[in-house]
Each structure stands twice: as C-alpha cells, then as structure tokens.
Design a protein around this motif. Structure first.
Motif, PDB file in Angstrom:
ATOM      1  N   PHE A 190       0.879  -1.172   0.000  1.00 42.02           N
ATOM      2  CA  PHE A 190       0.000   0.000   0.000  1.00 42.02           C
ATOM      3  C   PHE A 190       0.911   1.215   0.000  1.00 42.02           C
ATOM      4  O   PHE A 190       1.721   1.390   0.918  1.00 42.02           O
ATOM      5  N   ALA A 191       0.787   2.075  -1.005  1.00 38.81           N
ATOM      6  CA  ALA A 191       1.656   3.251  -1.102  1.00 38.81           C
ATOM      7  C   ALA A 191       0.852   4.444  -1.575  1.00 38.81           C
ATOM      8  O   ALA A 191       0.149   4.364  -2.583  1.00 38.81           O
ATOM      9  N   ARG A 192       0.930   5.537  -0.834  1.00 36.26           N
ATOM     10  CA  ARG A 192       0.209   6.756  -1.185  1.00 36.26           C
ATOM     11  C   ARG A 192       1.092   7.970  -0.922  1.00 36.26           C
ATOM     12  O   ARG A 192       1.927   7.968  -0.034  1.00 36.26           O
ATOM     13  N   LYS A 193       0.830   9.014  -1.694  1.00 30.42           N
ATOM     14  CA  LYS A 193       1.388  10.333  -1.400  1.00 30.42           C
ATOM     15  C   LYS A 193       0.229  11.315  -1.286  1.00 30.42           C
ATOM     16  O   LYS A 193      -0.645  11.353  -2.154  1.00 30.42           O
ATOM     17  N   ILE A 194       0.218  12.078  -0.214  1.00 29.70           N
ATOM     18  CA  ILE A 194      -0.812  13.083   0.012  1.00 29.70           C
ATOM     19  C   ILE A 194      -0.138  14.444  -0.001  1.00 29.70           C
ATOM     20  O   ILE A 194       0.863  14.666   0.694  1.00 29.70           O
ATOM     21  N   PHE A 195      -0.677  15.345  -0.799  1.00 29.35           N
ATOM     22  CA  PHE A 195      -0.049  16.651  -0.986  1.00 29.35           C
ATOM     23  C   PHE A 195      -0.858  17.750  -0.310  1.00 29.35           C
ATOM     24  O   PHE A 195      -2.056  17.614  -0.056  1.00 29.35           O
ATOM     25  N   ALA A 196      -0.192  18.858  -0.038  1.00 25.71           N
ATOM     26  CA  ALA A 196      -0.856  20.020   0.546  1.00 25.71           C
ATOM     27  C   ALA A 196      -1.929  20.550  -0.390  1.00 25.71           C
ATOM     28  O   ALA A 196      -1.828  20.418  -1.619  1.00 25.71           O
ATOM     29  N   GLN A 197      -2.955  21.155   0.200  1.00 26.75           N
ATOM     30  CA  GLN A 197      -4.014  21.798  -0.572  1.00 26.75           C
ATOM     31  C   GLN A 197      -3.827  23.301  -0.468  1.00 26.75           C
ATOM     32  O   GLN A 197      -4.039  23.892   0.584  1.00 26.75           O
ATOM     33  N   ARG A 198      -3.419  23.908  -1.561  1.00 25.27           N
ATOM     34  CA  ARG A 198      -3.086  25.330  -1.549  1.00 25.27           C
ATOM     35  C   ARG A 198      -4.267  26.214  -1.924  1.00 25.27           C
ATOM     36  O   ARG A 198      -4.205  27.422  -1.809  1.00 25.27           O
ATOM     37  N   GLU A 199      -5.350  25.609  -2.391  1.00 25.87           N
ATOM     38  CA  GLU A 199      -6.503  26.379  -2.822  1.00 25.87           C
ATOM     39  C   GLU A 199      -7.475  26.583  -1.660  1.00 25.87           C
ATOM     40  O   GLU A 199      -7.425  25.902  -0.654  1.00 25.87           O
ATOM     41  N   GLY A 200      -8.415  27.510  -1.840  1.00 23.81           N
ATOM     42  CA  GLY A 200      -9.485  27.685  -0.877  1.00 23.81           C
ATOM     43  C   GLY A 200      -9.176  28.717   0.191  1.00 23.81           C
ATOM     44  O   GLY A 200      -8.072  29.276   0.276  1.00 23.81           O
ATOM     45  N   GLU A 201     -10.170  28.942   1.041  1.00 22.86           N
ATOM     46  CA  GLU A 201     -10.059  29.956   2.087  1.00 22.86           C
ATOM     47  C   GLU A 201      -9.055  29.575   3.157  1.00 22.86           C
ATOM     48  O   GLU A 201      -8.395  30.427   3.741  1.00 22.86           O
ATOM     49  N   HIS A 202      -8.937  28.273   3.416  1.00 21.95           N
ATOM     50  CA  HIS A 202      -8.027  27.791   4.450  1.00 21.95           C
ATOM     51  C   HIS A 202      -7.063  26.764   3.842  1.00 21.95           C
ATOM     52  O   HIS A 202      -7.333  25.564   3.856  1.00 21.95           O
ATOM     53  N   PRO A 203      -5.927  27.216   3.269  1.00 20.51           N
ATOM     54  CA  PRO A 203      -4.948  26.256   2.730  1.00 20.51           C
ATOM     55  C   PRO A 203      -4.487  25.295   3.822  1.00 20.51           C
ATOM     56  O   PRO A 203      -4.341  25.681   4.984  1.00 20.51           O
ATOM     57  N   LEU A 204      -4.272  24.043   3.428  1.00 25.04           N
ATOM     58  CA  LEU A 204      -3.903  23.018   4.389  1.00 25.04           C
ATOM     59  C   LEU A 204      -2.627  22.320   3.960  1.00 25.04           C
ATOM     60  O   LEU A 204      -2.446  21.984   2.784  1.00 25.04           O
ATOM     61  N   SER A 205      -1.737  22.082   4.923  1.00 23.52           N
ATOM     62  CA  SER A 205      -0.562  21.260   4.650  1.00 23.52           C
ATOM     63  C   SER A 205      -0.982  19.797   4.606  1.00 23.52           C
ATOM     64  O   SER A 205      -2.053  19.413   5.100  1.00 23.52           O
ATOM     65  N   ALA A 206      -0.130  18.973   4.047  1.00 23.60           N
ATOM     66  CA  ALA A 206      -0.437  17.544   3.962  1.00 23.60           C
ATOM     67  C   ALA A 206      -0.528  16.909   5.343  1.00 23.60           C
ATOM     68  O   ALA A 206      -1.363  16.026   5.575  1.00 23.60           O
ATOM     69  N   ILE A 207       0.312  17.353   6.277  1.00 20.81           N
ATOM     70  CA  ILE A 207       0.257  16.770   7.623  1.00 20.81           C
ATOM     71  C   ILE A 207      -1.003  17.214   8.354  1.00 20.81           C
ATOM     72  O   ILE A 207      -1.584  16.444   9.136  1.00 20.81           O
TER      73      ILE A 207
END
Length: 364
Positions: free
Chosen positions: A292-309
């Motif tokens: 099982f292997a995944r990469k989750i990236f930060a979300q830079r769009e929207g009112e509240h940008p979120l880091s991947a962590i």
C-alpha cells in the motif's frame, strides 16, 4: 454530539473546522492561548480560554461535554485522559508517546466511556492499513511500515522543514522503538536500522523512530516474524540528526535543540506525506507480498490552505470520532487503531482524504 477540542494549533484548527462543518458536532475549542483561539472565534466556532496544564481548570471545562478530542502536546495526554474519565467523556488523541498510551490503556480498564489514543497518521492510519493487509494472509513473515511528512522543496542540509510539532519530532527521535524481530518483541534504538528506497523516482531513507506502531506489536505477537516502523526522510537527514543528538549530546538537552530548530528551521505549508506499507507471507500455499503506497499533498486552494500533515492527521482523528458516533467502534474501554476497518475508514467523509491522494504507481 458535544465535543471539547483541546488545542488550537494548526492541527486543532483543522479538526475544529472539519467537525463543526459536518453539522453533527457542537465543538468548543479550548486552549490557554487566547490569541490562538481568535481566528476560530471569528469563524463562528465556540472557544474557551482554559489552562490545559491545570487539572482543576480542565476538569471544570469538560463538565457537560460528551467527547474530548485532544490535540495538545504529547506530554499533556495523560492529564487530559484522566480529566476525561472524571468528566465521563469519551476520549480521542493524537499521541505517539508509548508511555502515555500505556497509561491511557490502564485508565480505560473498566471505564464506562471509550478511550482511543494514537488517532493520527503514525500511529493511526498506518496501523489500520498494516492490520488490514496482514489479516489477508494465512501466515505472516514481514510487516514493514514507513511514513514521512516531508517538505516538498527541501533547501537546507537536513533536507527538512518543520511540518508538525517539534516536541513530537524530538520525542520520537530519542526514545526506544518497539518492534518484532525474528518472532521476538524487542526495543530497537531510535535512528538505527537505516535503509534506502525510492518511490516515483525519488530517493528516500528510513530509520527507526518511536511510537509509530501503536499497539500492533501486542496485537500480532507470536504471529509474525518481523514487524517494524520507520520514519522516512530525504537521504542524509539521519546522519545529521545523530550528530546533533549523540555527538553534540543534545539528546540530554532537548529543550535547547527544540529552541534551535524553532529559531533556525522555517515551517512550511508546502509538504507531502508518504505512506508505504509492505506485508509478506503465505497465502494459499504461495509466498506473496502486498503493498500500500500513497502520497498526500498540501491543498493550496481555498479559504483555508492546508498542509499535507494537517490533512492526514486531522482526517485520522475526525474519522475515528465519526466512526465511533456511527457505532462502528466499541463504545467503552480501550480502542486500538487496528479495530478500525480500513474500508470503513476510507469510505468515511473525513477518511476520504486518503482516497483523494495519489496512489504511487512505481516502487523501486
């Protein structure tokens, strides 16, 4: 459901918005830092200034609540769990600290409410994945769990930026690591067990750190040959951390090291979380391996940008609370992460954050 959310840091703020925004939770965010609460109050969330280091203050604040979600530093987990017990609240946290988890397990014995620590990424989601894969084998040989929260654009010698708690980072670098080796439970040294691998053409290193296995060593004792957890970093990070911790003896002055890192190492919202689990064993008479292997990236769009962590950690604990509310988890006593069914987690409205990530296609 009335939720007392302890801690208004980056992760706490994300949890608050997710739970309150779902419409099924009435969230009150509690923190000793009034300034940290102001952005949440401005968004319409209920907030309360509480000295979370004080048992009497915390106990008073928790009266009338149903659930405690603890996003405070790991060293406050035991106090928060004790106060949740006194208030008759269910308890969920993000701790990676082994000693805290063992004490919370003791607290949960005979409790009329539920206690579920380690609900983040690692420990947390990584254990859910590993347990799900392991159950599919007739007999197990090796279970390897690898997780990294990394800057997308490393620029310094450590090839690292602060993406989460400095306290938690140093804690996992300095404490013995549970593992199973050749069928026996062992305490491995942190920063040892160095290995290298690649995903999507990017080179990584991995090494022992404390806490990531959660309760899996106990769950799979006498059933697996080797089981371990390692933190993933870019090559060269481990050697420099060993120089700081061992050669300069900063493991004996951790507060000084934390101060240095906070002062000189910028935080980043541009990060990537890597999840990599391999399980091998016998299935229908054939030796097989599943990955099982995944990469989750930060979300830079929207009112509240979120880091991947932020995304992965908040998704883990919010999904745990939500599955509990839906009756898909035990309703009292100590709850292990491996009691969460992976399909239920990934189908959950919060756990779907891991479904929306990119699955790694090539592993070398």
């Amino acid at each position: 459901m009335k939720v007392a959310l302890l801690g208004a840091g980056h992760i706490g703020q994300t949890i608050a918005r997710l739970l309150q925004g779902s419409g099924d939770y009435q969230v009150t965010v509690m923190d000793r830092n009034e300034a940290a609460l102001k952005p949440l109050a401005a968004q319409g969330l209920a907030t309360q200034v509480v000295d979370t280091d004080s048992k009497p203050h915390l106990a008073a604040a928790l009266r009338g609540q149903q659930v405690v979600v603890n996003a405070l530093p790991y060293h406050l987990a035991i106090t928060a769990a004790h106060m949740a017990l006194e208030a008759g609240c269910h308890y969920f946290d993000l701790t990676e600290d082994v000693a805290a988890t063992k004490e919370i397990k003791r607290i949960a014995e005979g409790a009329r409410t539920a206690f579920m620590p380690q609900c983040g990424l690692a420990p947390g989601f990584i254990g859910i994945v590993a347990h799900h894969l392991a159950k599919g084998f007739d007999s197990l040989q090796d279970v390897k769990m690898r997780v990294g929260a990394l800057p997308a654009f490393p620029t310094n010698a450590l090839k690292y930026n602060l993406t989460w708690s400095v306290d938690g980072l140093i804690n996992e670098y300095c404490h013995p690591c549970e593992a199973i080796h050749d069928g026996a439970s062992i305490a491995a040294l942190p920063l040892e067990g160095l290995e290298h691998f690649s995903l999507d053409g990017v080179e990584y290193e991995a090494f022992n750190t404390s806490g990531g296995l959660g309760t899996l060593c106990e769950t799979w004792e006498n059933q697996v040959r080797n089981l371990d957890y390692k933190t993933v970093r870019y090559p060269g990070h481990r050697d420099l951390m060993m120089f700081l911790l061992d050669d300069l003896q900063l493991k004996n002055d951790q507060e000084a090291l934390k101060a240095i890192m906070r002062k000189s190492m910028p935080a980043t919202m541009q990060d990537v979380v890597l999840v990599f689990v391999t399980v091998s064993g016998m299935k229908n008479g054939v030796l097989l391996q599943e990955v099982f292997a995944r990469k989750i990236f930060a979300q830079r769009e929207g009112e509240h940008p979120l880091s991947a962590i932020q995304i992965t950690t908040a998704a883990g604990i919010c999904a745990a609370v939500d599955l509990f509310r839906e009756g898909k988890l035990p309703q009292r006593g100590f709850i292990r992460q491996e009691e969460v069914a992976l399909p239920d987690f990934l189908a959950n409205r919060f756990g779907m954050a891991y479904q929306q990530s990119r699955q790694v296609e090539s592993i070398g």
